[in-house]
Design a protein around this motif. Structure first.
Motif, PDB file in Angstrom:
ATOM      1  N   GLY A  43      17.977 -42.579   2.063  1.00  0.00           N
ATOM      2  CA  GLY A  43      16.892 -43.118   1.255  1.00  0.00           C
ATOM      3  C   GLY A  43      17.388 -43.871   0.042  1.00  0.00           C
ATOM      4  O   GLY A  43      16.891 -44.957  -0.290  1.00  0.00           O
ATOM      5  N   SER A  47      17.015 -48.156  -0.060  1.00  0.00           N
ATOM      6  CA  SER A  47      16.218 -48.753  -1.128  1.00  0.00           C
ATOM      7  C   SER A  47      17.105 -49.533  -2.098  1.00  0.00           C
ATOM      8  O   SER A  47      16.777 -50.657  -2.504  1.00  0.00           O
ATOM      9  CB  SER A  47      15.448 -47.659  -1.872  1.00  0.00           C
ATOM     10  N   VAL A  58      10.808 -53.564  -5.402  1.00  0.00           N
ATOM     11  CA  VAL A  58      10.913 -52.109  -5.343  1.00  0.00           C
ATOM     12  C   VAL A  58       9.744 -51.506  -4.570  1.00  0.00           C
ATOM     13  O   VAL A  58       9.904 -50.520  -3.846  1.00  0.00           O
ATOM     14  CB  VAL A  58      10.972 -51.529  -6.771  1.00  0.00           C
ATOM     15  N   ALA A  61      10.866 -51.692  -1.080  1.00  0.00           N
ATOM     16  CA  ALA A  61      12.130 -51.014  -0.790  1.00  0.00           C
ATOM     17  C   ALA A  61      11.937 -49.507  -0.656  1.00  0.00           C
ATOM     18  O   ALA A  61      12.525 -48.878   0.233  1.00  0.00           O
ATOM     19  CB  ALA A  61      13.143 -51.324  -1.885  1.00  0.00           C
ATOM     20  N   ILE A  62      11.127 -48.910  -1.520  1.00  0.00           N
ATOM     21  CA  ILE A  62      10.932 -47.459  -1.457  1.00  0.00           C
ATOM     22  C   ILE A  62      10.234 -47.041  -0.163  1.00  0.00           C
ATOM     23  O   ILE A  62      10.695 -46.103   0.514  1.00  0.00           O
ATOM     24  CB  ILE A  62      10.178 -46.959  -2.706  1.00  0.00           C
ATOM     25  N   ALA A  65      12.737 -47.161   2.595  1.00  0.00           N
ATOM     26  CA  ALA A  65      13.640 -46.008   2.582  1.00  0.00           C
ATOM     27  C   ALA A  65      12.983 -44.804   3.244  1.00  0.00           C
ATOM     28  O   ALA A  65      13.640 -44.039   3.967  1.00  0.00           O
ATOM     29  CB  ALA A  65      14.037 -45.675   1.151  1.00  0.00           C
ATOM     30  N   CYS A  66      11.691 -44.624   3.015  1.00  0.00           N
ATOM     31  CA  CYS A  66      10.961 -43.529   3.663  1.00  0.00           C
ATOM     32  C   CYS A  66      10.941 -43.701   5.178  1.00  0.00           C
ATOM     33  O   CYS A  66      11.145 -42.739   5.933  1.00  0.00           O
ATOM     34  CB  CYS A  66       9.540 -43.458   3.122  1.00  0.00           C
ATOM     35  N   ALA A 200      15.243 -42.458  -2.572  1.00  0.00           N
ATOM     36  CA  ALA A 200      14.866 -43.734  -3.183  1.00  0.00           C
ATOM     37  C   ALA A 200      14.481 -43.537  -4.650  1.00  0.00           C
ATOM     38  O   ALA A 200      14.864 -44.333  -5.515  1.00  0.00           O
ATOM     39  CB  ALA A 200      13.713 -44.363  -2.396  1.00  0.00           C
ATOM     40  N   HIS A 204      16.544 -45.313  -7.959  1.00  0.00           N
ATOM     41  CA  HIS A 204      15.950 -46.193  -8.975  1.00  0.00           C
ATOM     42  C   HIS A 204      15.843 -45.510 -10.333  1.00  0.00           C
ATOM     43  O   HIS A 204      15.576 -46.183 -11.334  1.00  0.00           O
ATOM     44  CB  HIS A 204      14.581 -46.669  -8.500  1.00  0.00           C
TER      45      HIS A 204
END
Length: 300
Positions: A43, A47, A58, A61-62, A65-66, A200, A204
């Motif tokens: 993750g 991300s 973002v 991207a998050i 990642a999930c 993720a 960040h």
């Protein structure tokens, strides 16, 4: 002091998401996962790479990642469909190490041990630097709440009862007409989804990730959270994650009271004390601080 407490609260949130995901996989469904650090790293790097290398927002991207965690979880469940308990534990541990070694050695992509620098942050342009740590804590808390509600809904739903039946005896569950394979793959995928979310959020938050963060010891701490809190009880998992973090951070201040321990001995003493506190907790509460509630089946 307030900045330190906000930071620790944020890290507790990461632990809670990972612990809730593991509780779904193991506490409710009975599937061992020692590769938590690999899902966490997946993750974080998916991300982080999307933002740092490709310039993806973002907000995209998050979720990506999930999805990556979801796919990885489903793939691991499918590949290990015939494995049980200790064999599944070895496979998941191997998967976690493979992911860590990949991000360590593919330094042209991941920057390897130098660390991947990530500039993007959720709503970073809208919130000032003074208030951002508190905002991020609230964001992580919202994600913890979402994870808890989903896991609790699954636990109380017919799917949760099926997962508990599979945990107790998968052969009997299959004889009764339950699709054991589908439930296992789906549960592992959902757990991987939330582990990818935690990774993720971590990426960040720190904005610089490196492979040494995702060592197998991460899995040990998450397992401690589930065992201390009470496997199968999502509310207990939240308490367990907070308790383990208190153990980890509380022992950090031992050096303020002991002048005869150097850094190496202090590190060893911390692990000893954490293990001792875990043993005492389990001795007093062998089923965890909040054990799994019993479900009574009514018969006519």
């Amino acid at each position: 002091m307030s900045a330190y407490l906000i930071s620790m609260g944020t890290y507790v949130g990461f632990f809670m998401i990972l612990a809730l995901a593991l509780n779904l996989q193991w506490g409710i469904a009975g599937m061992v996962n020692f590769g938590i650090a690999g899902f966490y790293a997946m993750g974080a790097y998916v991300s982080g790479l999307l933002v740092a290398k490709l310039g993806v927002p973002v907000g995209i991207a998050i979720p990506a990642a999930c999805v990556a965690g979801w796919v990885l979880g489903g793939a691991v469940a499918l590949l290990s469909v015939r494995l049980r308990e200790d064999f599944l534990a070895i496979v998941t541990l191997g998967v976690g190490e493979v992911i860590r070694l990949i991000v360590l050695n593919e330094d042209q992509i991941t920057e390897g041990p130098r660390g991947l620098r990530i500039e993007g942050r959720p709503f970073g342009d809208l919130i000032g630097p003074e208030l951002y740590p508190l905002f991020y804590l609230l964001l992580v808390a919202a994600c913890v709440l979402l994870t808890y509600l989903v896991c609790e809904r699954i636990r109380r739903a017919p799917m949760g009862r099926t997962l508990r039946a599979i945990r107790e005896d998968d052969v009997v569950a299959e004889v009764l007409g339950k699709n054991v394979l589908m439930h296992r793959v789906l549960t592992f995928a959902i757990g991987g989804f939330f582990m990818g979310l935690a990774g993720a959020l971590y990426a960040h938050y720190v904005q610089n990730i490196s492979p040494e963060v995702f060592m197998p010891v991460v899995a040990m701490f998450i397992w401690m959270s589930v065992i201390v809190g009470g496997a199968g009880n999502n509310r207990g998992i939240l308490i367990g994650a907070g308790t383990v973090m208190i153990f980890l951070e509380g022992t950090r201040f031992i050096g303020d009271f002991t002048d005869f321990l150097d850094a190496e001995k202090m590190s060893a003493m911390r692990i000893i004390l954490i293990g001792f506190l875990l043993i005492v907790t389990l001795r007093l509460r062998p089923r965890g601080l909040l054990p799994e509630p019993k479900f009574n089946v009514k018969t006519n």
